[in-house]
Scaffold this motif. Structure first.
Motif, short mmCIF file in Angstrom:
data_model
loop_
_atom_site.label_atom_id
_atom_site.label_comp_id
_atom_site.label_asym_id
_atom_site.label_seq_id
_atom_site.Cartn_x
_atom_site.Cartn_y
_atom_site.Cartn_z
N ALA A 273 41.61 -29.33 -38.07
CA ALA A 273 42.01 -27.93 -37.91
C ALA A 273 41.52 -27.06 -39.05
N LEU A 274 41.39 -27.63 -40.23
CA LEU A 274 40.97 -26.84 -41.39
C LEU A 274 39.48 -26.94 -41.68
N GLU A 275 38.76 -27.67 -40.86
CA GLU A 275 37.33 -27.85 -41.13
C GLU A 275 36.57 -26.52 -41.20
N PRO A 276 36.84 -25.55 -40.30
CA PRO A 276 36.11 -24.29 -40.37
C PRO A 276 36.24 -23.58 -41.73
N LEU A 277 37.37 -23.78 -42.40
CA LEU A 277 37.60 -23.13 -43.68
C LEU A 277 36.80 -23.77 -44.80
N GLN B 142 33.56 -24.53 -44.32
CA GLN B 142 32.17 -24.25 -44.02
C GLN B 142 31.77 -22.86 -44.53
N PRO B 143 30.45 -22.61 -44.61
CA PRO B 143 29.98 -21.27 -45.03
C PRO B 143 30.54 -20.21 -44.08
N PRO B 144 30.89 -19.03 -44.59
CA PRO B 144 30.86 -18.65 -46.01
C PRO B 144 32.18 -18.90 -46.74
N TYR B 145 33.11 -19.54 -46.06
CA TYR B 145 34.47 -19.67 -46.61
C TYR B 145 34.56 -20.55 -47.85
N GLU B 146 33.64 -21.53 -47.99
CA GLU B 146 33.79 -22.48 -49.08
C GLU B 146 33.62 -21.84 -50.46
N LEU C 1 50.80 -26.25 -36.60
CA LEU C 1 50.85 -24.83 -36.25
C LEU C 1 50.38 -23.98 -37.41
N ASP C 2 50.79 -24.34 -38.62
CA ASP C 2 50.38 -23.58 -39.80
C ASP C 2 48.88 -23.69 -40.02
N ALA C 3 48.32 -24.87 -39.80
CA ALA C 3 46.88 -25.06 -39.96
C ALA C 3 46.12 -24.23 -38.93
N SER C 4 46.67 -24.15 -37.72
CA SER C 4 46.04 -23.34 -36.66
C SER C 4 46.07 -21.87 -37.02
N ASP C 5 47.21 -21.42 -37.59
CA ASP C 5 47.31 -20.02 -38.02
C ASP C 5 46.29 -19.71 -39.12
N ALA C 6 46.11 -20.67 -40.02
CA ALA C 6 45.15 -20.48 -41.11
C ALA C 6 43.73 -20.44 -40.56
N GLN C 7 43.48 -21.18 -39.51
CA GLN C 7 42.16 -21.18 -38.90
C GLN C 7 41.84 -19.82 -38.28
N ILE C 8 42.88 -19.19 -37.71
CA ILE C 8 42.70 -17.88 -37.09
C ILE C 8 42.57 -16.78 -38.14
N LYS C 9 43.38 -16.88 -39.22
CA LYS C 9 43.35 -15.89 -40.29
C LYS C 9 43.18 -16.60 -41.63
N PRO C 10 41.97 -17.02 -41.95
CA PRO C 10 41.72 -17.81 -43.16
C PRO C 10 42.09 -17.10 -44.46
N THR D 105 45.16 -38.14 -49.76
CA THR D 105 43.73 -38.22 -49.46
C THR D 105 43.51 -38.43 -47.98
N ALA D 106 44.29 -39.32 -47.38
CA ALA D 106 44.14 -39.61 -45.96
C ALA D 106 44.48 -38.39 -45.10
N LEU D 107 45.56 -37.68 -45.47
CA LEU D 107 45.98 -36.52 -44.68
C LEU D 107 44.98 -35.38 -44.81
N SER D 108 44.49 -35.12 -46.01
CA SER D 108 43.52 -34.03 -46.17
C SER D 108 42.23 -34.33 -45.44
N THR D 109 41.83 -35.59 -45.39
CA THR D 109 40.63 -35.98 -44.66
C THR D 109 40.81 -35.73 -43.17
N VAL D 110 41.99 -36.04 -42.65
CA VAL D 110 42.28 -35.81 -41.23
C VAL D 110 42.15 -34.34 -40.88
N LEU D 111 42.66 -33.47 -41.74
CA LEU D 111 42.68 -32.04 -41.43
C LEU D 111 41.35 -31.34 -41.67
N GLU D 112 40.49 -31.95 -42.44
CA GLU D 112 39.24 -31.25 -42.76
C GLU D 112 38.00 -31.84 -42.09
N SER D 113 38.15 -32.99 -41.46
CA SER D 113 36.96 -33.67 -40.92
C SER D 113 37.14 -34.04 -39.45
N ASN D 114 36.02 -34.06 -38.74
CA ASN D 114 36.02 -34.53 -37.35
C ASN D 114 35.88 -36.04 -37.33
#
Length: 269
Positions: free
Chosen positions: A100-104, A106-110, A184-193, A260-269
């Motif tokens: 869910a957080l992977e888009p955040l 990526q460019p230009p957000y990083e 839900l919070d991660a989804s909200d952040a994806q919509i409004k980074p 580490t495991a949880l952050s990887t889940v949320l940031e990677s496919n």
């Protein structure tokens, strides 16, 4: 239990402080000073007494020390339960909102400071969730320990019963906390980074306040137990310190791995 594990979890795409792992300190060594505040506003100095003629407070304190040592030992022996709780939580998040957080990331957000702040606060939320799940394993042991504490008999006007009551209440409050709605919070952040989700702000604030109060309660309890410590309990106190340090170290490692495991889940496919 504030088992404060300040750390950052670095990933290939971005850095998320998967938190200040602000869980309450369930185990800590006793203070080293021989004279300390009991929590009632008065200063009490330990009186050297033979183990065969302990005062009422010293008798209560000995029972408290033994119960605390047992409590720490139990927590140390059941660390794997906490790890399993966090693994289950991570699996739930993976099935609900993986990447869910992977888009955040990526460019230009990083390279966007505002977006990175959003990720940082979400990292705190993640860490608090893991701490809550991890601490669920401590509930039975805490119930037993708190039961011993509340049945102790102290000298009138010592202030000890109030210290115990506050500790038990504050620790109970932390253990009763529920995890956030992270997906839900991660989804909200994806919509409004550029905006930290309101629910994330509220959750992190509530957890920080509760764990801070629990820390204070434990600190006062440790001071109380140290205040009435007698020389013959030197070995017991040393054992408590060893157990507390081992518990803190192991808990830190466990939470770091889970983070580490949880952050990887949320940031990677």
């Amino acid at each position: 239990m504030k088992r404060t594990v300040a750390t950052v979890i670095a990933t290939a795409a971005f850095v998320v402080p998967a938190q200040a792992f602000a869980a309450p300190i369930m185990g800590a060594p006793l203070p080293s000073a021989k004279s300390a505040q009991t929590g009632s506003g008065t200063t009490t100095t330990t009186t050297t007494t033979t183990p065969f003629r302990l005062t009422l407070n010293e008798q209560a304190d000995r029972k408290a020390l033994n119960a605390y040592a047992t409590y720490l030992s139990t927590l140390l022996n059941q660390q794997t339960i906490g790890e399993t709780n966090d693994s289950t939580f991570t699996a739930t998040i993976s099935s609900g909102c993986k990447a869910a957080l992977e888009p955040l990331t990526q460019p230009p957000y990083e390279v966007n400071g505002t977006v990175q702040h959003t990720l940082t606060v979400l990292g705190q939320e993640m860490g608090d969730d893991l701490s809550i799940n991890f601490d669920l394993a401590a509930t039975p042991a805490f119930t037993k320990f708190s039961g011993v504490l509340t049945r102790l008999h102290w000298k009138q006007f010592s202030g000890a019963p109030l210290v115990v009551k506050r500790y038990v209440n504050k620790e109970t409050n932390v253990l009763a906390l529920a995890v956030s709605n992270l997906c839900l919070d991660a989804s909200d952040a994806q919509i409004k980074p550029a905006s930290v989700p309101d629910a994330t702000h509220q959750f992190v604030k509530s957890y920080d306040e509760a764990s801070t109060q629990a820390n204070l309660g434990l600190s006062n309890l440790l001071t109380l137990m140290q205040t009435y410590e007698v020389p013959s309990e030197k070995t017991l106190v040393a054992r408590i310190s060893t157990l507390a340090n081992e518990l803190a170290s192991q808990t830190k490692n466990d939470l770091l791995q889970s983070g580490t495991a949880l952050s990887t889940v949320l940031e990677s496919n």
